[in-house]
Enzyme design. Structure first.
Site, PDB file in Angstrom:
ATOM      1  CE1 TYR A   1      -3.434   2.826   0.835  1.00 32.57           C
ATOM      2  CE2 TYR A   1      -1.922   3.379   2.620  1.00 32.57           C
ATOM      3  CZ  TYR A   1      -3.006   3.696   1.824  1.00 32.57           C
ATOM      4  OH  TYR A   1      -3.656   4.885   2.008  1.00 32.57           O
TER       5      TYR A   1
ATOM      6  CB  THR B   1      -5.772  16.097  -2.836  1.00 35.45           C
ATOM      7  OG1 THR B   1      -4.715  16.101  -1.858  1.00 35.45           O
ATOM      8  CG2 THR B   1      -5.437  15.068  -3.904  1.00 35.45           C
TER       9      THR B   1
ATOM     10  NE  ARG C   1      -0.584   6.125  -2.846  1.00 35.44           N
ATOM     11  CZ  ARG C   1      -0.535   4.924  -2.289  1.00 35.44           C
ATOM     12  NH1 ARG C   1       0.571   4.202  -2.365  1.00 35.44           N
ATOM     13  NH2 ARG C   1      -1.582   4.428  -1.657  1.00 35.44           N
TER      14      ARG C   1
ATOM     15  N   GLY D   1       7.539  14.071  -5.108  1.00 33.40           N
ATOM     16  CA  GLY D   1       7.686  12.984  -6.069  1.00 33.40           C
ATOM     17  C   GLY D   1       9.127  12.618  -6.331  1.00 33.40           C
TER      18      GLY D   1
ATOM     19  NE  ARG E   1      12.389   7.945  -2.828  1.00 23.97           N
ATOM     20  CZ  ARG E   1      11.197   8.536  -2.897  1.00 23.97           C
ATOM     21  NH1 ARG E   1      11.078   9.820  -2.544  1.00 23.97           N
ATOM     22  NH2 ARG E   1      10.125   7.869  -3.291  1.00 23.97           N
TER      23      ARG E   1
ATOM     24  CB  ALA F   1      -4.022   7.736   3.997  1.00 24.33           C
TER      25      ALA F   1
ATOM     26  CD  GLN G   1      -4.905  15.103   1.654  1.00 21.84           C
ATOM     27  OE1 GLN G   1      -5.154  14.555   2.720  1.00 21.84           O
ATOM     28  NE2 GLN G   1      -5.030  14.487   0.501  1.00 21.84           N
TER      29      GLN G   1
ATOM     30  CG  HIS H   1      -1.987  11.178  -5.589  1.00 19.34           C
ATOM     31  ND1 HIS H   1      -2.960  12.102  -5.347  1.00 19.34           N
ATOM     32  CD2 HIS H   1      -2.143  10.229  -4.625  1.00 19.34           C
ATOM     33  CE1 HIS H   1      -3.691  11.742  -4.310  1.00 19.34           C
ATOM     34  NE2 HIS H   1      -3.205  10.611  -3.845  1.00 19.34           N
TER      35      HIS H   1
END
Length: 361
Positions: free
Chosen positions: A30, A166, A262, A291, A294, A85, A138, A259
């Site tokens: 998920y 969003t 996703r 997005g 890193r 979430a 959000q 997103h």
């Protein structure tokens, strides 16, 4: 609460590898998975390192810093935590741990509508923390305007300083990895803010089961702006034409986001969209990008391409799974330390010196 980091966590990639082993496989699917063949998920992470830096040498570096201005505030650095979430999937302390880590590191924090912890609990935990970054809420648009407004008012009353609407998910993406894993929320875990949400009225036709009929529109954005005193950011803007329309409405800012790969697979990577969105709005709007961030070099490149700040989502999830609040704080600190070193090695004393000239393409 975890009081020490597991050994060997030197990079965000180390956090990812350990979290993948530590988490329940379905929960990991998920959190880690994307839509479809996950091409956009990979493209996000590949686009930043594909940009190459063109460093200057012998530049004055005394007094260097990572401070930026965003939403009328001076922040210690340009890193915020993106909304994601059900954070208790990663750690029992969930969103409270993430918010406390952000506050301790001076990072902004955006709480998700689908939080596993009520917004009031999160606000009470961090509003008194000195040096904290902005605290935003959000909003996932629900079919009932009154419910949306009530949720916005809850956030305002609790002390949240902005709303983040969003706008790129009128329906869920086709998340194959998640479906193959058979992901379901564990018993007793749900969305703390969606209890009692009115059911969407039936919509004619079978197009995406009628869900797009209740998706937010530009009219809804204008309505929400008129109803709440909170500044309104739009999250999920990629197209320059949408950016111009948002600017014309006078929103507080945009979050350039797909997103996290996703929703729509093969959507443009955010590193590619960012400079086009900046060109579309000029200096009129602050931009945050997420997005695939890193490394500290990714943060520096994002600023050079026109972002005022960046958001990270999955890396915070990895840190949370590995060591609770301490793990999230470590993720933020790694990015900030790497950003400082990248600035020094490219001749940037401050982030105002990170311009497109810093990049070779």
């Amino acid at each position: 609460m975890t009081t020490q980091l597991p050994p060997g966590l030197l990079t965000l990639a180390d956090h990812e590898a350990r979290a993948a082993q530590a988490m329940d496989p379905a929960a990991w699917a998920y959190i880690a998975g994307g839509a479809g063949d996950e091409l956009t998920l990979r493209a996000n992470a590949e686009a930043w390192p594909a940009l190459t830096l063109w460093p200057r040498v012998l530049q004055p570096l005394a007094g260097g810093h990572t401070r930026v201005r965003l939403a009328g505030r001076e922040l210690a650095h340009p890193i915020l935590l993106a909304p994601w979430a059900h954070q208790r999937l990663a750690h029992p302390d969930g969103e409270v741990a993430s918010a406390l880590a952000a506050a301790a590191q001076g990072a902004g924090y955006v709480l998700a509508t689908q939080s596993s912890v009520p917004l009031e609990t999160v606000a009470r935990a961090v509003l008194g923390e000195p040096g904290r970054g902005p605290l935003w809420f959000q909003l996932y648009w629900q079919a009932d305007r009154g419910f949306n407004l009530a949720l916005a008012e809850r956030a305002r009353a609790a002390g949240f300083e902005a709303l983040v609407l969003t706008v790129d998910a009128p329906v869920s993406g086709v998340r194959d990895r998640e479906r193959r894993a058979g992901f379901r929320l564990p018993p007793g875990m749900g969305s703390a803010h969606l209890q009692g949400a009115p059911a969407a009225p039936p919509a004619p036709g079978t197009y995406c089961a009628g869900l797009p009929a209740h998706a937010p529109s530009w009219d809804d954005v204008a309505w929400l702006q008129a109803q709440t005193p909170l500044p309104l950011w739009l999250k999920g803007v990629l197209h320059p034409q949408d950016a111009r329309q948002a600017a014309a409405l006078g929103v507080a800012g945009l979050i350039v986001s797909n997103h996290g790969g996703r929703t729509l697979d093969t959507a443009v990577a955010t590193a590619t969209a960012l400079p086009r969105v900046r060109a579309a709005v000029g200096d009129a709007l602050p931009l945050v990008v997420d997005g695939g961030i890193r490394r500290g070099t990714d943060v520096l490149k994002a600023i050079a391409l026109g972002a005022n700040a960046v958001m990270v989502g999955r890396p915070a999830a990895w840190g949370l799974a590995n060591a609770g609040a301490l793990g999230v704080a470590h993720v933020i600190r790694l990015l900030r330390d790497e950003l400082e070193m990248a600035m020094a090695l490219t001749g940037c004393r401050s982030l105002t010196e990170a311009t497109p000239a810093l990049l070779t393409n």
